[in-house]
Write a protein that holds these residues in place. Structure first.
Motif, PDB file in Angstrom:
ATOM      1  N   LEU A 164       0.831  -1.206   0.000  1.00 55.33           N
ATOM      2  CA  LEU A 164       0.000   0.000   0.000  1.00 55.33           C
ATOM      3  C   LEU A 164       0.867   1.258   0.000  1.00 55.33           C
ATOM      4  O   LEU A 164       0.533   2.255  -0.652  1.00 55.33           O
ATOM      5  CB  LEU A 164      -0.923  -0.019   1.217  1.00 55.33           C
ATOM      6  CG  LEU A 164      -2.016   1.047   1.268  1.00 55.33           C
ATOM      7  CD1 LEU A 164      -2.946   0.908   0.068  1.00 55.33           C
ATOM      8  CD2 LEU A 164      -2.807   0.939   2.559  1.00 55.33           C
ATOM      9  N   ASP A 223      -8.344   5.290   2.876  1.00 52.96           N
ATOM     10  CA  ASP A 223      -9.440   4.409   3.263  1.00 52.96           C
ATOM     11  C   ASP A 223      -8.984   2.951   3.304  1.00 52.96           C
ATOM     12  O   ASP A 223      -9.419   2.177   4.168  1.00 52.96           O
ATOM     13  CB  ASP A 223     -10.608   4.575   2.297  1.00 52.96           C
ATOM     14  CG  ASP A 223     -11.246   5.954   2.382  1.00 52.96           C
ATOM     15  OD1 ASP A 223     -11.040   6.631   3.408  1.00 52.96           O
ATOM     16  OD2 ASP A 223     -11.933   6.345   1.420  1.00 52.96           O
ATOM     17  N   GLU A 224      -8.104   2.572   2.387  1.00 51.89           N
ATOM     18  CA  GLU A 224      -7.568   1.213   2.410  1.00 51.89           C
ATOM     19  C   GLU A 224      -6.710   0.978   3.645  1.00 51.89           C
ATOM     20  O   GLU A 224      -6.718  -0.115   4.226  1.00 51.89           O
ATOM     21  CB  GLU A 224      -6.750   0.955   1.148  1.00 51.89           C
ATOM     22  CG  GLU A 224      -7.566   0.971  -0.135  1.00 51.89           C
ATOM     23  CD  GLU A 224      -6.724   0.681  -1.358  1.00 51.89           C
ATOM     24  OE1 GLU A 224      -5.579   0.189  -1.179  1.00 51.89           O
ATOM     25  OE2 GLU A 224      -7.174   0.931  -2.486  1.00 51.89           O
ATOM     26  N   GLU A 244      -8.976   0.351   6.489  1.00 46.66           N
ATOM     27  CA  GLU A 244      -9.528  -1.000   6.424  1.00 46.66           C
ATOM     28  C   GLU A 244      -8.529  -2.029   6.950  1.00 46.66           C
ATOM     29  O   GLU A 244      -8.914  -3.003   7.615  1.00 46.66           O
ATOM     30  CB  GLU A 244      -9.917  -1.319   4.979  1.00 46.66           C
ATOM     31  CG  GLU A 244     -10.677  -2.620   4.810  1.00 46.66           C
ATOM     32  CD  GLU A 244     -12.007  -2.611   5.536  1.00 46.66           C
ATOM     33  OE1 GLU A 244     -12.463  -3.703   5.945  1.00 46.66           O
ATOM     34  OE2 GLU A 244     -12.599  -1.513   5.695  1.00 46.66           O
TER      35      GLU A 244
END
Length: 481
Positions: free
Chosen positions: A157, A390-391, A394
């Motif tokens: 990420l 947002d990832e 999560e």
């Protein structure tokens, strides 16, 4: 509504003479309407004044739909800071013993354990050991060293975010150019101040060494008596346009296409203001707009409606360039002189609830651009950087779920609840400062205080976070420590 008593010199009760009023330039002038408070016989009459002060502080009506964004940010403050530390290292891992020296940057005081905080996020960080380097024969100690690094999912990420910001270098450079165009009359901003606003704008960690030097046709780095600054080179007329207002009539969903009978002011859902405040905002809206790019602040009177119109426009432009259409009020006060903002900046933001919302969540106040959010508290326009965040959120939720399942399987529900209390529940705030934010919390609203830990934070900003993720079995630690 405030009641002010006029100063006077009373006379004896048996003399029917009015009190002698003291006039002074240090006191407020006597108002026209005087209400007499009559007491019993044998006493004097005290003139009381009923005034309506427009400069009194307005009450902040909290909006939970917007406050939840600040709460979410507080839940991942430690994650963002530690991730920045790890990405600043060429090998993307750090020794735990070295990490203990970074408590000031992590804002993690000694009563709290670093290892406990790392174990709270199993999907973001992982612990591993490496052999110690050769030591003298008589030395004693452990044969291995405990280290921390990003998990493969978190590392992937981070690489995705780094590649995205490389592709967005042109748009990010345009944001810096617009900020320099707002900084009149010299069109220059200190890099040490841009560091505070960099994460909110979506700038990469190494923007001072890469982004500022990759666009010499737009701006350049110069040396000043206050430090290195970014100087505007080219004025772009296409960028010197104020942010467009949303179509209010369409947002209201009018059935009949006709002009409204009364002047309407669009406010947040559930917000009610006083009548005199509402009338002031209506008159403020009717004043012709002042372009913050083409208007010099020195050409306007400091205490005037035009100067406040320009200041609101500058703040609106800055918030419109941020990723989440919000930032800290303290970050705006750093640019008060360059942008020509008033000294009581927070008071101005609270005075205009139709444009801004000041959130009291966290240790320092945040300001939101109201038009950037819908009635449910969601962003109207989401860019790719906010989607990556947002990832990350999560991943944090997934780690929280895994940790609860592990504790439930080992100790049961009762011990799990007890351990959550000991490990500081995730729903509570960590008490950590936000990523790249200054630790200059002050009791005053609009005091610009330099960061005590800015030198530590600037070190990580200059590091290149876009280095390729090397093999995790490489044990050489060539970091700045």
């Amino acid at each position: 509504m405030s009641i002010a008593l006029a100063p006077f010199i009373s006379t004896p009760s048996h003399i029917d003479a009015p009190p002698v009023l003291l006039q002074s330039r240090f006191l407020r002038p006597l108002p026209k309407h005087i209400v007499s408070i009559t007491r019993k016989r044998g006493t004097f009459s005290c003139p009381a004044v009923i005034t309506c002060s427009s400069s009194s502080p307005h009450k902040i009506v909290r909006d939970r739909r917007l406050d939840k964004h600040v709460v979410k940010q507080n839940n991942i403050r430690f994650v963002q800071k530690l991730k920045t530390l790890l990405l600043s290292k060429p090998q993307h891992f750090m020794h735990i013993q070295v990490l203990y020296k970074c408590r000031s940057y992590l804002s993690l005081h000694k009563p709290r354990s670093i290892l406990l905080m790392i174990r709270r996020y199993p999907t973001i960080f992982e612990l591993f050991t490496i052999p110690t380097p050769p030591t003298p024969f008589h030395a004693t100690g452990s044969l291995t060293q405990l280290c921390v690094r990003l998990t493969p999912a978190a590392a992937s990420l981070a690489k995705k975010e780094s590649d995205l910001k490389k592709c967005m270098s042109v748009s990010l450079a345009a944001k810096l150019q617009k900020l320099l165009m707002l900084a009149s009359p010299y069109h220059r901003l200190l890099l040490s101040k841009l560091v505070h606003l960099g994460p909110d704008l979506g700038l990469p960690v190494n923007f001072r060494s890469r982004l500022c030097n990759d666009h010499p046709d737009k701006f350049k780095v110069v040396d000043t008596s206050y430090g290195r600054a970014l100087q505007l080179v080219t004025w772009d007329s296409d960028l010197a346009k104020a942010l467009q207002l949303r179509d209010v009539d369409k947002s209201h969903g009018l059935i009949v296409d006709r002009p409204p009978k009364f002047k309407h002011l669009r406010l947040r859902k559930g917000l009610n203001i006083k009548r005199h405040h509402h009338e002031y905002l209506i008159k403020f809206r009717e004043v012709p707009d002042v372009c913050p790019y083409n208007t010099n602040v020195d050409d306007l009177v400091k205490v005037s409606i035009e100067a406040e119109k320009r200041a609101c426009g500058v703040v609106r432009e800055v918030l419109g360039m941020t990723v989440e259409k919000r930032t800290l009020v303290d970050h705006l006060t750093h640019f008060r002189k360059e942008f020509g903002l008033p000294n009581k900046l927070r008071g101005m933001l609270v005075r205009h609830p139709e444009m801004f919302y000041v959130s009291l969540k966290g240790e320092r106040d945040s300001v939101f651009l109201v038009e950037g959010y819908n009635d449910k508290g969601g962003l109207v326009d989401k860019d790719a950087i906010s989607l990556i965040k947002d990832e990350l959120m999560e991943l944090v939720r997934e780690g929280k779920r895994l940790r609860r399942e592990r504790i439930n399987g080992e100790y049961g529900n009762q011990i799990f609840e007890h351990q959550l209390d000991d490990e500081y529940c995730d729903d509570c705030e960590d008490g950590l400062d936000d990523l790249f934010q200054v630790d200059d919390a002050s009791s005053e609203d609009d005091v610009d205080v330099d960061d005590d830990e800015s030198e530590d934070e600037e070190e990580f900003w200059t590091a290149d976070s876009t280095l390729s993720l090397k093999s995790q079995n490489d044990l050489a630690d060539s970091g700045p420590w």
